[in-house]
Design a protein around this motif. Structure first.
Motif, PDB file in Angstrom:
ATOM      1  N   LEU A 196      23.712  -6.572 -14.023  1.00  0.00           N
ATOM      2  CA  LEU A 196      24.877  -7.441 -14.171  1.00  0.00           C
ATOM      3  C   LEU A 196      25.209  -7.625 -15.647  1.00  0.00           C
ATOM      4  O   LEU A 196      24.328  -7.949 -16.452  1.00  0.00           O
ATOM      5  CB  LEU A 196      24.602  -8.801 -13.533  1.00  0.00           C
ATOM      6  N   PRO A 197      26.457  -7.455 -16.030  1.00  0.00           N
ATOM      7  CA  PRO A 197      26.826  -7.640 -17.438  1.00  0.00           C
ATOM      8  C   PRO A 197      26.968  -9.122 -17.785  1.00  0.00           C
ATOM      9  O   PRO A 197      27.190  -9.963 -16.903  1.00  0.00           O
ATOM     10  CB  PRO A 197      28.176  -6.932 -17.527  1.00  0.00           C
ATOM     11  N   GLN A 198      26.840  -9.418 -19.046  1.00  0.00           N
ATOM     12  CA  GLN A 198      27.105 -10.779 -19.500  1.00  0.00           C
ATOM     13  C   GLN A 198      28.575 -11.108 -19.221  1.00  0.00           C
ATOM     14  O   GLN A 198      29.461 -10.307 -19.499  1.00  0.00           O
ATOM     15  CB  GLN A 198      26.831 -10.889 -21.003  1.00  0.00           C
ATOM     16  N   GLY A 199      28.810 -12.248 -18.612  1.00  0.00           N
ATOM     17  CA  GLY A 199      30.181 -12.639 -18.295  1.00  0.00           C
ATOM     18  C   GLY A 199      30.693 -12.063 -16.990  1.00  0.00           C
ATOM     19  O   GLY A 199      31.907 -12.006 -16.776  1.00  0.00           O
ATOM     20  N   TRP A 200      29.793 -11.631 -16.102  1.00  0.00           N
ATOM     21  CA  TRP A 200      30.249 -11.069 -14.814  1.00  0.00           C
ATOM     22  C   TRP A 200      31.025 -12.123 -14.005  1.00  0.00           C
ATOM     23  O   TRP A 200      31.862 -11.791 -13.165  1.00  0.00           O
ATOM     24  CB  TRP A 200      29.080 -10.526 -14.004  1.00  0.00           C
ATOM     25  N   ALA A 201      30.733 -13.381 -14.273  1.00  0.00           N
ATOM     26  CA  ALA A 201      31.477 -14.496 -13.672  1.00  0.00           C
ATOM     27  C   ALA A 201      31.295 -15.687 -14.606  1.00  0.00           C
ATOM     28  O   ALA A 201      30.667 -15.574 -15.663  1.00  0.00           O
ATOM     29  CB  ALA A 201      30.957 -14.801 -12.275  1.00  0.00           C
ATOM     30  N   HIS A 202      31.848 -16.825 -14.219  1.00  0.00           N
ATOM     31  CA  HIS A 202      31.716 -18.008 -15.089  1.00  0.00           C
ATOM     32  C   HIS A 202      31.440 -19.240 -14.245  1.00  0.00           C
ATOM     33  O   HIS A 202      32.172 -19.543 -13.295  1.00  0.00           O
ATOM     34  CB  HIS A 202      32.991 -18.228 -15.904  1.00  0.00           C
ATOM     35  N   GLY A 203      30.332 -19.920 -14.590  1.00  0.00           N
ATOM     36  CA  GLY A 203      30.038 -21.190 -13.954  1.00  0.00           C
ATOM     37  C   GLY A 203      29.435 -21.109 -12.568  1.00  0.00           C
ATOM     38  O   GLY A 203      29.502 -22.083 -11.807  1.00  0.00           O
ATOM     39  N   VAL A 204      28.851 -19.979 -12.205  1.00  0.00           N
ATOM     40  CA  VAL A 204      28.254 -19.825 -10.872  1.00  0.00           C
ATOM     41  C   VAL A 204      26.900 -20.546 -10.819  1.00  0.00           C
ATOM     42  O   VAL A 204      26.089 -20.431 -11.736  1.00  0.00           O
ATOM     43  CB  VAL A 204      28.059 -18.340 -10.527  1.00  0.00           C
ATOM     44  N   THR A 205      26.656 -21.264  -9.727  1.00  0.00           N
ATOM     45  CA  THR A 205      25.341 -21.848  -9.479  1.00  0.00           C
ATOM     46  C   THR A 205      24.541 -20.862  -8.634  1.00  0.00           C
ATOM     47  O   THR A 205      24.982 -20.475  -7.552  1.00  0.00           O
ATOM     48  CB  THR A 205      25.446 -23.191  -8.736  1.00  0.00           C
ATOM     49  N   VAL A 206      23.392 -20.440  -9.140  1.00  0.00           N
ATOM     50  CA  VAL A 206      22.539 -19.485  -8.425  1.00  0.00           C
ATOM     51  C   VAL A 206      21.335 -20.239  -7.883  1.00  0.00           C
ATOM     52  O   VAL A 206      20.643 -20.951  -8.619  1.00  0.00           O
ATOM     53  CB  VAL A 206      22.080 -18.341  -9.353  1.00  0.00           C
ATOM     54  N   VAL A 207      21.077 -20.092  -6.588  1.00  0.00           N
ATOM     55  CA  VAL A 207      19.998 -20.840  -5.947  1.00  0.00           C
ATOM     56  C   VAL A 207      19.104 -19.900  -5.139  1.00  0.00           C
ATOM     57  O   VAL A 207      19.599 -18.990  -4.460  1.00  0.00           O
ATOM     58  CB  VAL A 207      20.580 -21.956  -5.045  1.00  0.00           C
ATOM     59  N   GLN A 208      17.801 -20.126  -5.227  1.00  0.00           N
ATOM     60  CA  GLN A 208      16.860 -19.331  -4.433  1.00  0.00           C
ATOM     61  C   GLN A 208      16.940 -19.719  -2.966  1.00  0.00           C
ATOM     62  O   GLN A 208      16.993 -20.908  -2.629  1.00  0.00           O
ATOM     63  CB  GLN A 208      15.429 -19.573  -4.908  1.00  0.00           C
ATOM     64  N   MET A 209      16.932 -18.712  -2.094  1.00  0.00           N
ATOM     65  CA  MET A 209      16.989 -18.975  -0.659  1.00  0.00           C
ATOM     66  C   MET A 209      15.614 -19.101  -0.025  1.00  0.00           C
ATOM     67  O   MET A 209      15.470 -19.684   1.047  1.00  0.00           O
ATOM     68  CB  MET A 209      17.733 -17.840   0.056  1.00  0.00           C
ATOM     69  N   ASN A 210      14.597 -18.507  -0.654  1.00  0.00           N
ATOM     70  CA  ASN A 210      13.258 -18.531  -0.070  1.00  0.00           C
ATOM     71  C   ASN A 210      12.216 -18.625  -1.178  1.00  0.00           C
ATOM     72  O   ASN A 210      12.478 -18.249  -2.320  1.00  0.00           O
ATOM     73  CB  ASN A 210      13.004 -17.303   0.800  1.00  0.00           C
ATOM     74  N   GLY A 211      11.060 -19.163  -0.822  1.00  0.00           N
ATOM     75  CA  GLY A 211      10.002 -19.348  -1.801  1.00  0.00           C
ATOM     76  C   GLY A 211       9.574 -18.040  -2.433  1.00  0.00           C
ATOM     77  O   GLY A 211       9.611 -16.986  -1.801  1.00  0.00           O
ATOM     78  N   GLY A 212       9.152 -18.127  -3.704  1.00  0.00           N
ATOM     79  CA  GLY A 212       8.775 -16.894  -4.383  1.00  0.00           C
ATOM     80  C   GLY A 212       7.827 -17.089  -5.548  1.00  0.00           C
ATOM     81  O   GLY A 212       7.661 -16.177  -6.359  1.00  0.00           O
ATOM     82  N   VAL A 213       7.201 -18.266  -5.644  1.00  0.00           N
ATOM     83  CA  VAL A 213       6.227 -18.470  -6.711  1.00  0.00           C
ATOM     84  C   VAL A 213       5.054 -17.531  -6.462  1.00  0.00           C
ATOM     85  O   VAL A 213       4.432 -17.563  -5.399  1.00  0.00           O
ATOM     86  CB  VAL A 213       5.742 -19.931  -6.757  1.00  0.00           C
ATOM     87  N   SER A 214       4.751 -16.665  -7.426  1.00  0.00           N
ATOM     88  CA  SER A 214       3.741 -15.633  -7.243  1.00  0.00           C
ATOM     89  C   SER A 214       2.338 -16.216  -7.203  1.00  0.00           C
ATOM     90  O   SER A 214       1.935 -16.970  -8.088  1.00  0.00           O
ATOM     91  CB  SER A 214       3.833 -14.594  -8.366  1.00  0.00           C
ATOM     92  N   VAL A 215       1.572 -15.856  -6.179  1.00  0.00           N
ATOM     93  CA  VAL A 215       0.199 -16.322  -6.050  1.00  0.00           C
ATOM     94  C   VAL A 215      -0.677 -15.735  -7.153  1.00  0.00           C
ATOM     95  O   VAL A 215      -1.555 -16.398  -7.691  1.00  0.00           O
ATOM     96  CB  VAL A 215      -0.366 -15.950  -4.666  1.00  0.00           C
ATOM     97  N   ASN A 216      -0.430 -14.461  -7.505  1.00  0.00           N
ATOM     98  CA  ASN A 216      -1.276 -13.814  -8.514  1.00  0.00           C
ATOM     99  C   ASN A 216      -0.679 -13.864  -9.909  1.00  0.00           C
ATOM    100  O   ASN A 216      -1.108 -13.154 -10.813  1.00  0.00           O
ATOM    101  CB  ASN A 216      -1.573 -12.362  -8.110  1.00  0.00           C
ATOM    102  N   ARG A 217       0.365 -14.714 -10.074  1.00  0.00           N
ATOM    103  CA  ARG A 217       0.955 -14.976 -11.392  1.00  0.00           C
ATOM    104  C   ARG A 217       1.501 -13.724 -12.073  1.00  0.00           C
ATOM    105  O   ARG A 217       1.418 -13.571 -13.277  1.00  0.00           O
ATOM    106  CB  ARG A 217      -0.086 -15.644 -12.322  1.00  0.00           C
ATOM    107  N   ARG A 218       2.052 -12.832 -11.304  1.00  0.00           N
ATOM    108  CA  ARG A 218       2.682 -11.665 -11.913  1.00  0.00           C
ATOM    109  C   ARG A 218       3.887 -12.112 -12.723  1.00  0.00           C
ATOM    110  O   ARG A 218       4.605 -13.035 -12.339  1.00  0.00           O
ATOM    111  CB  ARG A 218       3.140 -10.659 -10.847  1.00  0.00           C
ATOM    112  N   PRO A 219       4.141 -11.454 -13.842  1.00  0.00           N
ATOM    113  CA  PRO A 219       5.309 -11.824 -14.651  1.00  0.00           C
ATOM    114  C   PRO A 219       6.602 -11.478 -13.921  1.00  0.00           C
ATOM    115  O   PRO A 219       6.638 -10.581 -13.088  1.00  0.00           O
ATOM    116  CB  PRO A 219       5.146 -10.972 -15.919  1.00  0.00           C
TER     117      PRO A 219
END
Length: 333
Positions: free
Chosen positions: A146-169
């Protein structure tokens, strides 16, 4: 009635004067195509060279394409298969479909599909106000395109949990934040693992005010962007420490073809393990099915089974994929 003399080799034939028969149209079409595509002649020039009208030159060029004498392939990483897209829309009642040419290299294929998905997202009108996203390698690639400025003012929200158990970057938080940052918007992260070990823990987490607020925001999103995972040992759930390879084998034995929003389903779109599903944090699949705009991104042969289920079960309104996957979907319809 006047008569003339026509010569045929050394023989003089008395009779009506007639023109030499025109070459076979197929051979003429080949010659016209060679002059037009290989020698860059104009249609007027070809007509003069071959003694035919410009109109006939155009007709023969069209014939050459329809008969398969000439095949035109647009070679570009962002090329699309418009005819296949049209058929997908018609067969499955999709609002949109984006299909890129297949390539042998898996990494290149993912890159091309991700670029096409980024282009599609940036071109959506109206621009999403709230964009719900899943996570995984495919959507990470989309976020990077996605390029910088692909849209303006969009709120992005996670739909499902995704905190990594093994702390991958990287991971769910990074891709959601990248999409939001490049739209000068804000991000709402879901501070929870994808799958909890105990049902009581999952229920307590979803009852937390912060987590509940994020899930409510996701449920009210006007646009969704998601992918799906294959039911194999390369699953992001195995890679991130949520499941063991043996767990995946058991899910496959029960009929699972893959997961959507972390929920493992069979070929008909039914949950295969209700107990596991109850410990999974995120939106229910019914929300995708009811969405006005739900863009599904998938690439590669490993995901053909889950892609078939997502599209056939009506979990998306648009699909972005590669040509081989698209043709597989159409063959099975």
């Amino acid at each position: 009635m006047s008569k003339g003399v026509r010569e045929c080799g050394n023989t003089r034939i008395l009779g009506r004067v007639t023109p030499t028969p025109a070459p076979d149209d197929e051979l003429l079409a080949v010659r016209v195509a060679e002059l037009y595509y290989d020698e860059d002649r104009t249609q007027d020039e070809i007509g003069s060279l071959l003694g035919i009208s410009r109109w006939k030159v155009g007709r023969l060029l069209a014939q050459a394409r329809s008969d398969g004498i000439v095949r035109i392939e647009i070679i570009h990483p962002r090329a699309r298969r418009l005819g296949v897209e049209r058929t997908l829309r018609e067969r499955f009642g999709l609002a949109d479909a984006v299909v890129v040419p297949a390539v042998a290299d898996e990494a290149d294929l993912l890159d091309r599909v991700a670029q096409a998905a980024a282009d599609h997202l940036a071109a959506l009108r109206p621009v999403p106000r709230t964009l719900g996203v899943s996570w995984g390698r495919t959507l990470t690639a989309v976020s990077e395109h996605l390029p910088q400025g692909w849209a303006h003012g969009v709120t992005v929200v996670q739909m499902n949990g995704g905190v990594s158990v093994n702390r991958r970057p990287g991971g769910a938080a990074t891709l959601a934040s990248t999409i939001a940052q490049r739209a000068s918007g804000r991000v709402a992260l879901l501070p929870s693992p994808a799958i909890l070990e105990r049902l009581e823990t999952k229920q307590a987490i979803e009852a937390d005010r912060t987590v509940a607020g994020v899930l409510d925001l996701a449920a009210a999103a006007d646009t969704y962007l998601f992918t799906a995972g294959a039911c194999d040992h390369r699953s992001a759930h195995v890679e991130n420490g949520y499941l063991e390879p043996g767990d995946i084998d058991e899910l496959a034995r029960r009929g699972a073809v893959g997961d959507v929003l972390g929920r493992y389903i069979d070929a008909d779109g039914n949950t295969v393990d209700p107990e596991l599903d109850a410990r999974t944090v995120g939106l229910p699949l019914e929300r995708l099915r009811a969405a006005e705009t739900a863009v599904f991104v998938t690439a590669g042969t490993a995901k053909h089974d889950i892609a078939r289920t997502v599209v056939a079960a009506g979990l998306c309104t648009a699909v972005v994929t590669d040509e081989e996957t698209a043709l597989t979907l159409l063959e099975d319809k």
